[in-house]
Scaffold this motif. Structure first.
Motif, PDB file in Angstrom:
ATOM      1  N   ASN B   9      39.129 -49.160  18.174  1.00 50.79           N
ATOM      2  CA  ASN B   9      40.358 -49.537  18.857  1.00 50.79           C
ATOM      3  C   ASN B   9      40.633 -51.021  18.821  1.00 50.79           C
ATOM      4  O   ASN B   9      41.359 -51.547  19.618  1.00 50.79           O
ATOM      5  CB  ASN B   9      40.310 -49.047  20.316  1.00 50.79           C
ATOM      6  N   GLN B  10      39.976 -51.723  17.965  1.00 49.61           N
ATOM      7  CA  GLN B  10      40.218 -53.146  17.813  1.00 49.61           C
ATOM      8  C   GLN B  10      40.012 -53.495  16.341  1.00 49.61           C
ATOM      9  O   GLN B  10      39.363 -52.770  15.603  1.00 49.61           O
ATOM     10  CB  GLN B  10      39.229 -53.981  18.655  1.00 49.61           C
ATOM     11  N   SER B  11      40.524 -54.615  15.958  1.00 46.45           N
ATOM     12  CA  SER B  11      40.349 -55.033  14.571  1.00 46.45           C
ATOM     13  C   SER B  11      39.055 -55.812  14.425  1.00 46.45           C
ATOM     14  O   SER B  11      39.038 -56.992  14.120  1.00 46.45           O
ATOM     15  CB  SER B  11      41.527 -55.907  14.142  1.00 46.45           C
ATOM     16  N   SER B  12      37.958 -55.162  14.694  1.00 52.32           N
ATOM     17  CA  SER B  12      36.671 -55.835  14.693  1.00 52.32           C
ATOM     18  C   SER B  12      36.099 -55.942  13.295  1.00 52.32           C
ATOM     19  O   SER B  12      36.496 -55.235  12.372  1.00 52.32           O
ATOM     20  CB  SER B  12      35.690 -55.063  15.578  1.00 52.32           C
ATOM     21  N   VAL B  13      35.119 -56.819  13.190  1.00 53.91           N
ATOM     22  CA  VAL B  13      34.459 -57.065  11.914  1.00 53.91           C
ATOM     23  C   VAL B  13      33.059 -56.491  11.991  1.00 53.91           C
ATOM     24  O   VAL B  13      32.405 -56.555  13.026  1.00 53.91           O
ATOM     25  CB  VAL B  13      34.395 -58.577  11.631  1.00 53.91           C
ATOM     26  N   VAL B  14      32.625 -55.923  10.876  1.00 52.26           N
ATOM     27  CA  VAL B  14      31.253 -55.436  10.809  1.00 52.26           C
ATOM     28  C   VAL B  14      30.402 -56.498  10.129  1.00 52.26           C
ATOM     29  O   VAL B  14      30.696 -56.929   9.022  1.00 52.26           O
ATOM     30  CB  VAL B  14      31.167 -54.122  10.034  1.00 52.26           C
ATOM     31  N   ALA B  15      29.371 -56.950  10.804  1.00 49.50           N
ATOM     32  CA  ALA B  15      28.511 -57.995  10.265  1.00 49.50           C
ATOM     33  C   ALA B  15      27.623 -57.430   9.167  1.00 49.50           C
ATOM     34  O   ALA B  15      27.521 -56.209   8.990  1.00 49.50           O
ATOM     35  CB  ALA B  15      27.659 -58.580  11.382  1.00 49.50           C
ATOM     36  N   ASP B  26      39.292 -60.637  19.816  1.00 46.86           N
ATOM     37  CA  ASP B  26      39.426 -59.204  20.076  1.00 46.86           C
ATOM     38  C   ASP B  26      39.836 -58.908  21.518  1.00 46.86           C
ATOM     39  O   ASP B  26      39.907 -57.755  21.923  1.00 46.86           O
ATOM     40  CB  ASP B  26      38.090 -58.496  19.797  1.00 46.86           C
ATOM     41  N   LEU B  27      40.051 -59.952  22.252  1.00 45.29           N
ATOM     42  CA  LEU B  27      40.263 -59.775  23.686  1.00 45.29           C
ATOM     43  C   LEU B  27      41.657 -60.230  24.122  1.00 45.29           C
ATOM     44  O   LEU B  27      41.851 -60.641  25.253  1.00 45.29           O
ATOM     45  CB  LEU B  27      39.187 -60.568  24.456  1.00 45.29           C
ATOM     46  N   ARG B  33      37.782 -51.890  23.979  1.00 45.19           N
ATOM     47  CA  ARG B  33      37.299 -50.529  24.204  1.00 45.19           C
ATOM     48  C   ARG B  33      36.296 -50.126  23.129  1.00 45.19           C
ATOM     49  O   ARG B  33      36.601 -50.205  21.933  1.00 45.19           O
ATOM     50  CB  ARG B  33      38.466 -49.549  24.218  1.00 45.19           C
ATOM     51  N   ILE B  34      35.156 -49.711  23.553  1.00 43.61           N
ATOM     52  CA  ILE B  34      34.157 -49.165  22.623  1.00 43.61           C
ATOM     53  C   ILE B  34      34.183 -47.649  22.784  1.00 43.61           C
ATOM     54  O   ILE B  34      33.758 -47.118  23.813  1.00 43.61           O
ATOM     55  CB  ILE B  34      32.758 -49.721  22.917  1.00 43.61           C
ATOM     56  N   GLU B  35      34.704 -47.000  21.768  1.00 43.30           N
ATOM     57  CA  GLU B  35      34.874 -45.552  21.836  1.00 43.30           C
ATOM     58  C   GLU B  35      33.962 -44.805  20.868  1.00 43.30           C
ATOM     59  O   GLU B  35      34.030 -43.588  20.765  1.00 43.30           O
ATOM     60  CB  GLU B  35      36.334 -45.200  21.549  1.00 43.30           C
ATOM     61  N   ALA B  60      31.698 -44.486  25.157  1.00 41.56           N
ATOM     62  CA  ALA B  60      30.913 -43.646  24.240  1.00 41.56           C
ATOM     63  C   ALA B  60      29.450 -43.693  24.663  1.00 41.56           C
ATOM     64  O   ALA B  60      29.017 -44.600  25.364  1.00 41.56           O
ATOM     65  CB  ALA B  60      31.063 -44.160  22.813  1.00 41.56           C
ATOM     66  N   ASP B  61      28.705 -42.690  24.204  1.00 42.14           N
ATOM     67  CA  ASP B  61      27.268 -42.692  24.413  1.00 42.14           C
ATOM     68  C   ASP B  61      26.595 -43.540  23.322  1.00 42.14           C
ATOM     69  O   ASP B  61      27.200 -43.843  22.296  1.00 42.14           O
ATOM     70  CB  ASP B  61      26.711 -41.275  24.333  1.00 42.14           C
TER      71      ASP B  61
END
Lengths: 405, 399
Positions: B9-15, B26-27, B33-35, B60-61
């Motif tokens: 749900n965000q335009s995050s980057v994967v390291a 991102d804020l 939101r971490i889904e 999320a779990d």
């Protein structure tokens, strides 16, 4: 208590040297620090990581003038050259919440770390420094090692403020050129657990581990510490402190008094061991209780003086005092209950009770050089002493007898 | 990466490490939101200025959130919590960072509000917030510090649900201005070990608990020190069936009563020390107190209700009874009372049993035991070389 925080004045010059070289950012956002950034004053909250070992000649290698700074040494070392006023990491007074972890600090003549309030120091090795760490209130110091320091006259080697936890810290092979209060000095209401101090030599009065009022000392060890001029105390527990499962092994004083474990007013000592306390002036005591203290289930052995010495108003139960050059147990002013203790192999009396209104029940003594009992005070109370009752003895008419054999 | 970005749900980057990065960028519309389950890492401090917004909401779990040494700053009085986990989720791990200025006035305001279960919070610091950390049942909280937090509602530095553990944590200088204050508050069946709580303060009409552990919980090697400014203070407290071992509780003060230790029914208190409180150690019914010391209380050293066993304890210089009960059927065995106002005090005709105890130099009397209790032969000032046949005797020593 000294030097818990670095004074502004001391770091002012370095503070003006802000960021001589701009640090760069790691891929994960941490600010990377290398030799070109040192000396450095951190003025922004954030996460900093060393990417190589660094050296610094004088002053502070890294000063912190910000809250909530995490400084990950990343396994690397910050090295000095032992100049008198050098330090590795110092947090300016008024800043707090600094966390330092995972690396080595070497050869800083003044101190290694001034941690500030609510700081954390974890998995740090310190060697060849003056003071190791001066921490403020509410600090957490875990899993650290301190070796081969040469303490100068600025403060106790490990010193932390009230409400702190210091756990699993090893301190050893150090010398002091100047006297100080304590090697490890905790303020009130702290937890000292798994602290081991060994092979410490100093020149003056020294308490090796001192717990402030209302503290808990658990599983700590003091071993092979000596001074040329006493007094020296292995572990000192101040008012209302509890010492449990701890040991003092080897206190040596060339000129002055030596005490293995000293319990102040209202302190309690449980399941502790004291062994080999010596003083060239024959002023050695294994375990000393001031007044109102309690001792139970302890062993005190091979003291060049008195094994257990109580001032007044306390209790000693189920303990062993053996192999001393002086007395097994000594009460100075009275009002002490001694129950189910054992005294053995003492050059002096097994039990010497001075003062008044002490009570001795169910104790035993064997092989006391001067005699088994010496009641100097006339108003003390002692169950009858039964001598060598032999095989299958029965004492139905004397259920509280003390026994010599 | 694009797929993951959509899911979170965000335009995050994967390291490179595979972890999903979260930064201030991102804020812009918090919360983040971490889904999706996964590993997340902060790459900068986070600052939330919007009222009523969390910084991160975990939905999320199996989420690991590494704060990476950074701080999440809140908007102060209008804040809720920095990190919020929905109650239905579990297995959240938050580590390695700081949380500051989440000082809203509602019950939701705190540093971490992990309302789910089976979480881990470690190496965290929370300050200047309403409350520190909350995690639901079966959680682990370790190496965390909470300080200078203040709440208008019920306050706590650290709170965990049933079956949780709290280790090596510090709570200091926190308070509630209009409710009860807890340094560490736990549900039932928890273990709290190697923790220090100090200098909490509260409000008139309310209570302070240094550590307040639920039923069947254990406190091991904990310290509670110098809490004050409330109607009642409990240094270290366990509920029904709880136990306390090798703990220290000292220098608490309150306008009504400050207890060093408090145990519910069936509690066990062993090898612990209370000093400088109003009441040193107090337990309810069917409790065991063993190898403890209570000194310099303004009232009783040991206070117990009914059917308790007290063995090998020491009461020193307490301003009322060394050992005191208004209950019945207690057993006192091999205890020493020295220098109290009264050594052993059982005023009521209630069938208490005392054997092999010693009262010595207590100010008014060594034993004040009403008829109807069972007191083994009392030997007063037996002198030197006395013989006593009775193995159940108690001793009384006066000047």
């Amino acid at each position: 208590m000294k030097n818990r925080k670095t004074r502004w004045g001391e770091g002012a010059c370095a503070a003006l040297m802000l960021l001589l070289a701009a640090p760069c950012w790691a891929a994960n956002g941490q600010i990377k620090l290398g030799q070109r950034n040192i000396p450095l004053t951190i003025t922004n909250s954030g996460s900093y990581v060393l990417t190589e070992s660094v050296t610094n000649g004088s002053g502070s290698a890294i000063q912190v003038a910000a809250n909530n700074v995490t400084l990950d040494l990343n396994g690397y070392a910050i090295k000095g050259n032992r100049t008198s006023f050098s330090s590795a990491i110092s947090v300016f007074e008024g800043w707090r919440g600094v966390r330092i972890l995972n690396g080595h600090l070497e050869d800083f003549g003044r101190f290694a770390v001034g941690l500030g309030d609510f700081g954390r120091m974890e998995r740090i090795t310190i060697s060849g420094c003056g003071q190791a760490v001066g921490a403020g209130e509410g600090c957490l110091i875990l899993d650290c090692q301190v070796f081969s320091n040469s303490t100068v006259d600025i403060g106790n080697p490990i010193d932390f403020g009230p409400g702190s936890i210091v756990q699993n810290v090893l301190y050893g092979d150090s010398v002091s050129k100047y006297p100080f209060d304590a090697i490890v000095e905790g303020s009130a209401g702290s937890l000292l657990s798994g602290i081991h101090v060994a092979h410490q030599a100093t020149t003056g009065a020294c308490w090796v581990v001192q717990a402030g009022a209302g503290s808990l000392v658990a599983g700590c060890t003091v071993a092979d510490c000596r001074t040329r001029a006493g007094p020296m105390i292995g572990i000192q527990a101040l008012f209302g402190s509890l010492v449990v499962d701890s040991a003092v092994q080897g206190i040596e004083v060339v000129n002055g008094s030596a005490v293995g474990l000293r319990a102040s007013h209202g302190a309690m000592v449980l399941r502790c061991r004291v062994n080999a306390v010596t003083s060239s002036l024959s002023q050695a005591t294994g375990l000393y209780g001031t007044y109102g203290t309690a001792v139970s289930d302890c062993t005190i052995t091979d003291v060049a003086g008195t094994g257990v010495e109580f001032d007044s108003m306390g209790r000693v139960v189920r303990s062993v005092s053996s192999g001393h050059a002086g007395l097994g147990y000594e009460v100075i002013r009275g009002g002490v209950v001694l129950r189910e203790n054992h005294a053995a192999r003492t050059s002096g009396y097994g039990y010497q009770i001075r003062g008044f209104t002490s009570l001795l029940l169910l104790n035993t003594a064997s092989r006391a050089g001067s005699g088994f009992w010496d009641f100097v005070g006339q108003t003390n109370h002692r169950a009858q002493v039964v001598s060598s009752p032999g095989m299958f003895y029965e004492l139905r008419s004397n259920s509280w007898a003390n026994i010599r054999y | 990466m694009a797929v993951v970005s959509l899911l979170v749900n965000q335009s995050s980057v994967v390291a490179d490490s595979g972890r999903i990065e979260i930064g201030q960028k991102d804020l812009q519309d918090p919360p983040y939101r971490i889904e999706v389950s996964g590993s997340y890492i902060l790459t900068s401090p986070l600052v939330v200025t919007q009222a009523g917004a969390n910084a991160i909401w975990v939905m999320a779990d199996h989420v690991e959130l590494d704060l990476n040494g950074f701080t999440i700053f809140g908007p102060g009085n209008t804040s809720v919590s920095a990190i919020y986990q929905s109650a239905g989720n579990r297995h959240l791990k938050v580590r390695n960072g700081n949380i500051e200025n989440w000082a809203g006035g509602t019950g939701a305001a705190m540093g971490v509000n992990a309302a789910g279960a089976q979480n881990t919070l470690e190496d965290l610091l929370a300050c200047r917030s309403a409350r520190g950390f909350y995690s639901g049942r079966d959680s682990m909280v370790r190496r965390c510090i909470a300080f200078s937090n203040a709440s208008a509602v019920e306050a706590y530095g650290i709170r965990v649900g049933d079956g949780s553990q709290v280790q090596q944590c510090i709570v200091r200088k926190s308070r509630s201005t209009g409710h009860n204050s807890h340094g560490i508050l736990t549900g039932a069946g928890c273990v709290v070990s190697d923790c220090v709580v100090s200098e909490l303060s509260g409000a008139a009409g309310f209570s302070i608990y240094g550590i307040n552990a639920g039923a069947a919980s254990r406190l091991i090697r904990c310290v509670s020190y110098a809490c004050s400014n409330a109607t009642t203070v409990y240094g270290l407290a366990v509920g029904e069936g709880g136990s306390i071992r090798e703990c220290v509780s000292t220098y608490h003060a309150a306008s009504s009563s400050a207890q060093g230790f408090s145990g519910g029914n069936f509690a066990i208190v062993q090898d612990s020390l209370a000093y400088g409180n109003d009441v040193g150690i107090k337990v309810a019914n069917d409790a065991l107190i063993q190898g403890c010391m209570a000194a310099e209380a303004d009232a009783d050293g040991f206070q117990f209700t009914s059917r308790c066993r007290l063995e090998n304890n020491y009461a020193y210089s307490n301003a009322w009874g060394g050992f005191s009960t208004a209950g019945y059927q207690n057993q006192l065995w091999e205890n020493d009372a020295i220098g109290n106002y009264i050594g052993f005090y059982a005023l009521m005709n209630h069938s208490n049993f005392l054997a092999r105890n010693t009262g010595l130099l207590n100010t008014t009397t060594n034993y004040s035991i009403a008829a109807g209790n069972s007191l083994g032969t009392l030997r007063t000032n037996p002198g030197r070389d006395f013989t006593v046949e009775e193995p159940w005797a108690n001793f009384s020593i006066n000047p």
